[in-house]
Design an enzyme around this catalytic site. Structure first.
Site, PDB file in Angstrom:
ATOM      1  N   CYS A   1      12.364  -1.643 -34.929  1.00  0.00           N
ATOM      2  CA  CYS A   1      13.020  -1.676 -36.216  1.00  0.00           C
ATOM      3  C   CYS A   1      14.561  -1.913 -35.889  1.00  0.00           C
ATOM      4  O   CYS A   1      14.986  -1.021 -35.460  1.00  0.00           O
ATOM      5  CB  CYS A   1      12.641  -0.455 -37.081  1.00  0.00           C
ATOM      6  SG  CYS A   1      13.536  -0.462 -38.828  1.00  0.00           S
ATOM      7  N   GLY A   2      15.209  -3.036 -36.296  1.00  0.00           N
ATOM      8  CA  GLY A   2      16.343  -3.285 -35.986  1.00  0.00           C
ATOM      9  C   GLY A   2      17.439  -2.498 -36.766  1.00  0.00           C
ATOM     10  O   GLY A   2      18.380  -1.560 -36.224  1.00  0.00           O
ATOM     11  N   HIS A   3      17.348  -2.189 -38.132  1.00  0.00           N
ATOM     12  CA  HIS A   3      18.054  -1.455 -38.877  1.00  0.00           C
ATOM     13  C   HIS A   3      17.817  -0.184 -38.582  1.00  0.00           C
ATOM     14  O   HIS A   3      19.053   0.703 -38.421  1.00  0.00           O
ATOM     15  CB  HIS A   3      18.053  -1.440 -40.411  1.00  0.00           C
ATOM     16  CG  HIS A   3      16.854  -0.613 -41.204  1.00  0.00           C
ATOM     17  ND1 HIS A   3      15.706  -0.798 -41.325  1.00  0.00           N
ATOM     18  CD2 HIS A   3      17.143   0.615 -41.438  1.00  0.00           C
ATOM     19  CE1 HIS A   3      15.041   0.072 -41.691  1.00  0.00           C
ATOM     20  NE2 HIS A   3      15.962   1.246 -41.773  1.00  0.00           N
TER      21      HIS A   3
ATOM     22  N   HIS B   1       5.146  -8.910 -42.131  1.00  0.00           N
ATOM     23  CA  HIS B   1       6.521  -8.912 -42.693  1.00  0.00           C
ATOM     24  C   HIS B   1       6.475 -10.538 -43.209  1.00  0.00           C
ATOM     25  O   HIS B   1       6.339 -11.395 -42.401  1.00  0.00           O
ATOM     26  CB  HIS B   1       7.444  -8.691 -41.756  1.00  0.00           C
ATOM     27  CG  HIS B   1       7.607  -7.239 -41.406  1.00  0.00           C
ATOM     28  ND1 HIS B   1       6.653  -6.663 -40.555  1.00  0.00           N
ATOM     29  CD2 HIS B   1       8.682  -6.456 -41.821  1.00  0.00           C
ATOM     30  CE1 HIS B   1       7.097  -5.185 -40.418  1.00  0.00           C
ATOM     31  NE2 HIS B   1       8.204  -5.183 -41.134  1.00  0.00           N
TER      32      HIS B   1
ATOM     33  N   ASP C   1      13.305  -5.339 -47.522  1.00  0.00           N
ATOM     34  CA  ASP C   1      14.328  -4.850 -46.863  1.00  0.00           C
ATOM     35  C   ASP C   1      15.855  -5.071 -47.462  1.00  0.00           C
ATOM     36  O   ASP C   1      16.136  -6.315 -47.868  1.00  0.00           O
ATOM     37  CB  ASP C   1      14.237  -5.469 -45.441  1.00  0.00           C
ATOM     38  CG  ASP C   1      14.975  -4.618 -44.435  1.00  0.00           C
ATOM     39  OD1 ASP C   1      16.113  -3.986 -44.792  1.00  0.00           O
ATOM     40  OD2 ASP C   1      14.642  -5.091 -43.403  1.00  0.00           O
TER      41      ASP C   1
ATOM     42  N   CYS D   1      17.103  -7.428 -42.146  1.00  0.00           N
ATOM     43  CA  CYS D   1      15.935  -7.155 -41.216  1.00  0.00           C
ATOM     44  C   CYS D   1      16.532  -7.567 -39.785  1.00  0.00           C
ATOM     45  O   CYS D   1      16.507  -8.823 -39.452  1.00  0.00           O
ATOM     46  CB  CYS D   1      14.754  -7.870 -41.725  1.00  0.00           C
ATOM     47  SG  CYS D   1      13.262  -7.191 -40.968  1.00  0.00           S
ATOM     48  N   GLY D   2      16.436  -6.450 -38.920  1.00  0.00           N
ATOM     49  CA  GLY D   2      17.025  -6.572 -37.515  1.00  0.00           C
ATOM     50  C   GLY D   2      15.825  -7.564 -36.656  1.00  0.00           C
ATOM     51  O   GLY D   2      16.052  -8.380 -36.045  1.00  0.00           O
ATOM     52  N   THR D   3      14.526  -7.152 -37.016  1.00  0.00           N
ATOM     53  CA  THR D   3      13.375  -7.798 -36.198  1.00  0.00           C
ATOM     54  C   THR D   3      13.206  -9.177 -36.908  1.00  0.00           C
ATOM     55  O   THR D   3      12.873  -9.943 -36.216  1.00  0.00           O
ATOM     56  CB  THR D   3      12.308  -6.976 -36.150  1.00  0.00           C
ATOM     57  OG1 THR D   3      11.833  -6.474 -37.590  1.00  0.00           O
ATOM     58  CG2 THR D   3      12.375  -5.674 -35.471  1.00  0.00           C
TER      59      THR D   3
HETATM   60  O1  PYC Z   1      15.379  -4.068 -39.575  1.00  0.00           O
HETATM   61  O2  PYC Z   1      13.784  -4.638 -38.130  1.00  0.00           O
HETATM   62  C1  PYC Z   1      14.058  -4.099 -39.290  1.00  0.00           C
HETATM   63  C2  PYC Z   1      13.226  -3.602 -40.155  1.00  0.00           C
HETATM   64  C3  PYC Z   1      11.869  -3.616 -40.074  1.00  0.00           C
HETATM   65  C4  PYC Z   1      11.365  -3.046 -41.430  1.00  0.00           C
HETATM   66  C5  PYC Z   1      12.449  -2.810 -42.213  1.00  0.00           C
HETATM   67  N1  PYC Z   1      13.603  -2.845 -41.359  1.00  0.00           N
END
Ligand code: PYC
Length: 324
Positions: free
Chosen positions: A89-91, A209, A235, A239-241
């Site tokens: 999870c990036g965030h 996702h 999100d 979304c980091g990923t």
């Molecule tokens: O930031 O990767 C992310 C992420 C995945 C689900 C919610 N945020």
């Protein structure tokens, strides 16, 4: 249970500091991926109790800190949302970094965090700004078309950025906050269509996702997105990923060079700045930078006679073996 709440570009992370389930001793102790699987199977009530009402809400992502398998890592972390575990999870990683800085457990500099899908490197630039070098990301399929109910033919790419994504270049409606209910509905329909068509990530993994892309509002950004997460919440961050998966697609199309900056804007207008380098397995290694702020420190209580102590709508009943 003691938690610290943060948000990264608007998306919340609830990090368990004390009182979480102990996955790290006793029978079944194993790799972080094995411990994460045990968290999902045997401690689902924790996920519900922390993230659903009355203590949380559907957009919240939880972070359970664990001892890492790899001693070079500052921590292990299992991310989860209301529907189950997330791979990476990036965030959440930026949120955990800001939380650990807030607690005085890490200082600006480079730190490695272990996740169930691999080690990520966090460059904590200030107490609130971190750049995360993610796991190797790649596009699995380009230009997959599915027939989605009410939408007709929808075309997108299947890519890995630490979670599985379906990335559509054409949004069903313009990417503005007034359209969040319509975007959510459309993304759920695309996800259903993918499942019906048997389209998956590698090894049959569910694509959980869905991302729609469109032009940015800010002249400083390259693209705006809307990301639907497992469980049905969108999100608030870019979304980091999902940004990692987007970079993998751009790289595969020859549309973004290694090291070139990409600014991804979210549906609420928050941004991540990203770039990538070539990976060793044929994919790319993305770096995603953003800001997180701690918004609260809370001690959560679970009164034995509270009928909603494990969350409203929980499938568990108080007193169940898994009901806490
Ligand atoms: O930031 O990767 C992310 C992420 C995945 C689900 C919610 N945020």
């Amino acid at each position: 249970m003691r938690v610290v709440d943060s948000h990264t570009a608007g998306e919340p992370t609830r990090t368990i500091i004390d009182g979480g389930p102990d996955l790290d001793s006793g029978p079944g102790t194993g790799t972080l991926a094995e411990r994460a699987a045990r968290f999902a199977a045997d401690h689902a009530w924790v996920r519900r109790a922390l993230l659903t009402e009355p203590r949380g809400f559907d957009a919240m992502v939880g972070a359970l800190l664990c001892p890492p398998d790899d001693p070079s890592c500052a921590t292990g972390v299992v991310f989860f949302n209301t529907a189950g575990n997330l791979g990476m999870c990036g965030h959440g990683t930026i949120g955990v970094a800001a939380t650990l800085a807030f607690l005085g457990r890490i200082a600006p500099g480079t730190h490695r965090f272990e996740t169930p899908v691999g080690v990520v490197t966090v460059d904590l630039k200030t107490a609130n700004t971190a750049a995360v070098e993610n796991v190797e990301s790649y596009r699995l399929h380009a230009g997959v078309t599915v027939e989605a109910e009410g939408l007709g033919a929808v075309t997108g790419d299947v890519a890995w950025g630490g979670n599985w994504f379906f990335l559509c270049k054409e949004p069903p409606v313009t990417l503005e906050t007034a359209h969040i209910p319509a975007l959510t509905d459309a993304a759920l329909k695309v996800q259903t269509a993918l499942a019906r068509a048997g389209i998956t990530g590698a090894d049959g993994a569910e694509i959980d996702h869905i991302e729609f892309f469109g032009p940015p509002v800010s002249p400083a950004a390259d693209s705006r997105n809307f990301t639907l997460c497992p469980g049905g919440a969108y999100d608030r961050s870019p979304c980091g990923t999902g940004t990692s998966a987007k970079l993998a697609c751009l790289a595969a199309d020859g549309a973004l060079a290694p090291g070139a900056a990409w600014v991804q804007e979210s549906i609420i207008g928050s941004t991540y700045r990203a770039h990538y380098r070539a990976g060793t397995g044929g994919g790319i290694v993305p770096t995603v930078e953003g800001q997180a702020f701690v918004v609260g420190e809370t001690v959560l209580h679970f009164a034995p006679d509270d009928p909603y102590r494990i969350g409203i709508g929980s499938p568990f009943l108080v007193g169940d073996a898994d009901g806490g």
